[in-house]
Write a protein that holds these residues in place. Structure first.
Motif, PDB file in Angstrom:
ATOM      1  N   ASN A  76       0.820  -1.201   0.000  1.00 46.54           N
ATOM      2  CA  ASN A  76       0.000   0.000   0.000  1.00 46.54           C
ATOM      3  C   ASN A  76       0.862   1.263   0.000  1.00 46.54           C
ATOM      4  N   GLY A  77       0.536   2.188  -0.909  1.00 49.23           N
ATOM      5  CA  GLY A  77       1.256   3.464  -0.938  1.00 49.23           C
ATOM      6  C   GLY A  77       2.556   3.426  -1.711  1.00 49.23           C
ATOM      7  N   SER A  78       2.873   2.293  -2.369  1.00 52.35           N
ATOM      8  CA  SER A  78       4.109   2.276  -3.159  1.00 52.35           C
ATOM      9  C   SER A  78       3.795   1.822  -4.584  1.00 52.35           C
ATOM     10  N   THR A  79       4.798   1.943  -5.458  1.00 58.09           N
ATOM     11  CA  THR A  79       4.619   1.516  -6.844  1.00 58.09           C
ATOM     12  C   THR A  79       5.445   0.258  -7.079  1.00 58.09           C
ATOM     13  N   PRO A  80       5.006  -0.601  -8.020  1.00 58.90           N
ATOM     14  CA  PRO A  80       5.732  -1.850  -8.244  1.00 58.90           C
ATOM     15  C   PRO A  80       7.143  -1.595  -8.761  1.00 58.90           C
ATOM     16  N   ASP A 101      -5.184  -1.143  -5.797  1.00 58.78           N
ATOM     17  CA  ASP A 101      -4.907   0.105  -6.518  1.00 58.78           C
ATOM     18  C   ASP A 101      -3.781  -0.045  -7.536  1.00 58.78           C
ATOM     19  N   LYS A 105      -0.657  -2.146 -12.862  1.00 57.82           N
ATOM     20  CA  LYS A 105       0.755  -1.927 -13.177  1.00 57.82           C
ATOM     21  C   LYS A 105       1.613  -3.102 -12.724  1.00 57.82           C
TER      22      LYS A 105
ATOM     23  N   GLY B 410       1.275   6.902  -9.504  1.00 61.14           N
ATOM     24  CA  GLY B 410       1.101   5.523  -9.041  1.00 61.14           C
ATOM     25  C   GLY B 410       0.296   5.402  -7.764  1.00 61.14           C
ATOM     26  N   ARG B 411      -0.618   6.356  -7.515  1.00 56.75           N
ATOM     27  CA  ARG B 411      -1.534   6.300  -6.364  1.00 56.75           C
ATOM     28  C   ARG B 411      -0.803   6.089  -5.047  1.00 56.75           C
ATOM     29  N   LYS B 412       0.047   7.028  -4.698  1.00 60.28           N
ATOM     30  CA  LYS B 412       0.691   6.994  -3.380  1.00 60.28           C
ATOM     31  C   LYS B 412      -0.379   7.058  -2.297  1.00 60.28           C
ATOM     32  N   ILE B 413      -1.421   7.848  -2.539  1.00 61.63           N
ATOM     33  CA  ILE B 413      -2.540   7.921  -1.609  1.00 61.63           C
ATOM     34  C   ILE B 413      -3.636   7.023  -2.167  1.00 61.63           C
TER      35      ILE B 413
END
Lengths: 121, 443
Positions: A76-80, A101, A105, B410-413
């Protein structure tokens, strides 16, 4: 490559996996049945999503398949992260959790890593 | 939130207790943390690695849904309090330290959120009032979750049928008056009722068709040792349950996004409507709780670690109890009953895998519908603030910029939190512009 999918937003996950891996066999299931598919050798990998990437996604598989085979590829809150995902695959992980979310990606990167380094090729 | 001596003590004790439960591995709030606890307790994972894993899994929720929603509703929530106490319990090497840091965190949140919210009400452009818009469509959006769940599980034809029948009932249903006071059931309640009934009908129907598939997966018995551990800890769990129910009853705490916005309206806004808003929130919370039973039960049974709020039914008891004493008794009793039934629930789920499917679909559907309703409510709040300076397009532009940047990075929130975040952002920025003399209030 046979990929069992479960967790939240399973339809979205299933579609994303089919798009990223047109040749793979995709098995829509849930976490408890997914665990037994892996144990019986009827599936190679399990993908699951939830809001944290570790809760509804894979928590039951950690209990049933073992923590050493499970990982959260996108929290949660990070990008792959491609490097991180490839490392998980090289370590022999077969259960992959990610956030709802981020699944659009994460799935292509994960499928790509599995095609390159996965154990089921 | 009223910052009284009693509330400070209450929140402090509750958070001390939940931090202690996390430290002892008795209960954690985050369902994702639960499977890590036995890994740590049984020595397969060092504390440092465990603590970092717990931190990673919790921090995103605290920073987004936790803080933003607490500011927007002026109510504490489990993400803000209990995910933090999950982390505190994981990091602290000693029990007393976990309890002390937990208590401090709880008090800091109560005083901090309450204080910031009090400060917000003095702003020239009314942010706190506009945030009342957030919850406007939550109940209506939530009432449509069966439609989404039905599409996910049974296909679009069933979903459209449910949507049409539900909307017919929401128009016609409230026209039916009954009793001496000619009361009626609200449109949202009709919609929800019709949807849930159809979901159950479709599920029973498909289950009958594939009866032979239900034979496999009888894992319930392997875990009797784990269930025994939870039973042994039941006094601790009941104490936490009682405290949390009292927090709900004292109007300082709301359990989830399906209830918090309406509760906030009920406690701080609408006078006469308050009771019906609270009841609506309680109904939402009840359904959400039901959809979480399989996940919480199965993770609890496979790990021996329970949830600090159990199946979350204690929230409902807290909202509806006439006074804190009743809330405390009900909270403790509910947790006791849940724990006693845990083994049986686990066995039942092993026999009916379709139930787990249904629960996952319902949880996904609740997420989808509440996210949309909250996004719409947040935009409403933005437009209200924009209208107060006769420039709604400016307010929209700021909100949209925040939203798009979050999407593109990238939807941090997370999606569930971005609405309240951009609403608060717009409020703050418009007030700064006002102070600089760049915008003016409508005459």
């Amino acid at each position: 490559m046979r990929i069992a999918v479960g967790g939240l937003n399973r339809n979205e996950m299933e579609a994303a996996v089919r798009k990223a891996a047109p040749d793979a066999e995709v098995i829509p299931t849930n976490d408890m049945q997914g665990a037994s598919l892996l144990k019986q050798g009827k599936a190679d990998y399990y993908f699951g999503a939830c809001n944290s990437g570790g809760g509804a996604a894979i928590s039951i598989l950690i209990g049933l398949v073992g923590y050493s085979k499970c990982c959260t590829v996108c929290k949660n809150g990070s990008t792959p992260n491609q490097q991180e995902i490839e490392d998980f695959v090289k370590q022999g992980k077969i259960v992959f959790g990610m956030t709802v979310d981020s699944l659009q990606k994460t799935v292509p990167l994960l499928v790509d890593a599995l095609e390159k380094y996965g154990t089921a090729n | 939130m009223a910052i009284t001596a009693f509330n400070i003590l209450l929140v402090g004790i509750t958070c001390a207790l939940t931090a202690l439960l996390s430290n002892m591995g008795v209960a954690v709030f985050n369902d994702g943390v639960r499977p890590f606890v036995p890994e740590y307790l049984e020595g397969r994972m060092p504390r440092s690695e465990y603590a970092v894993a717990v931190f990673g899994m919790c921090i995103g929720f605290i920073a987004s849904v936790g803080i933003a929603n607490a500011l927007a509703t002026n109510l504490l929530n489990p993400w803000l309090l209990f995910l933090a106490t999950d982390i505190i319990g994981a990091f602290c090497p000693k029990k007393w330290l976990a309890a002390a840091v937990g208590a401090l965190w709880g008090i800091l949140c109560l005083v901090g959120i309450g204080g910031i919210n009090a400060a917000l009400t003095f702003l020239p452009i009314d942010l706190a009032g506009a945030l009342g818009q957030l919850g406007t469509y939550i109940v209506t959006g939530f009432a449509l979750f069966p439609v989404v769940a039905i599409v996910m599980q049974f296909g679009w034809k069933y979903g459209i049928a449910t949507a049409i029948i539900g909307i017919i009932f929401r128009v016609i249903g409230p026209m039916w008056k009954f009793g001496p006071t000619s009361a009626s059931i609200s449109a949202d309640a009709w919609q929800l009722l019709v949807g849930v009934v159809m979901l159950v009908i479709f599920a029973v129907h498909t289950d009958r068709k594939n009866k032979d598939k239900n034979a496999e997966a009888e894992q319930g018995n392997i875990f009797s040792e784990r269930v025994e551990r939870i039973r042994k800890n039941v006094p601790w769990l009941m104490a936490a349950g009682a405290c949390i129910a009292v927090m709900c009853n004292m109007h300082v705490f709301a359990g989830s996004t399906v209830s918090m916005f309406n509760l906030s309206d009920a406690y701080y806004g609408a006078g006469a409507d308050a009771q019906s808003l609270i009841q609506g929130a309680a109904v939402n919370e009840l359904f959400r709780g039901i959809s979480f039973i399989p996940l919480i039960a199965v993770t609890a049974i496979t790990t021996g670690v329970y949830g600090v709020a159990g199946f979350t039914f204690i929230y409902v008891a807290g909202y509806l109890s006439p006074n804190p004493i009743v809330a405390a008794l009900l909270g403790a009793a509910i947790i006791f009953v849940e724990v006693m039934f845990l083994g049986a629930i686990g066995k039942g789920l092993g026999h009916f895998p379709s139930l787990r499917d249904a629960a996952d679909n319902i949880r996904s559907a609740i997420g989808t519908t509440v996210e949309f309703a909250l996004l719409f409510g947040s935009l409403n709040a933005v437009i209200v603030m924009g209208t107060s300076i006769t420039n709604p397009a400016l307010a929209f532009a700021i909100a949209a910029a925040i939203y798009f940047i979050n999407e593109a990075t990238g939807r941090k929130i997370m999606r569930m939190a971005i609405g309240p975040v951009f609403a608060i952002g717009v409020g703050v920025i418009l007030n700064i512009l006002y102070v600089l003399g760049l915008v003016a209030l409508a005459a």
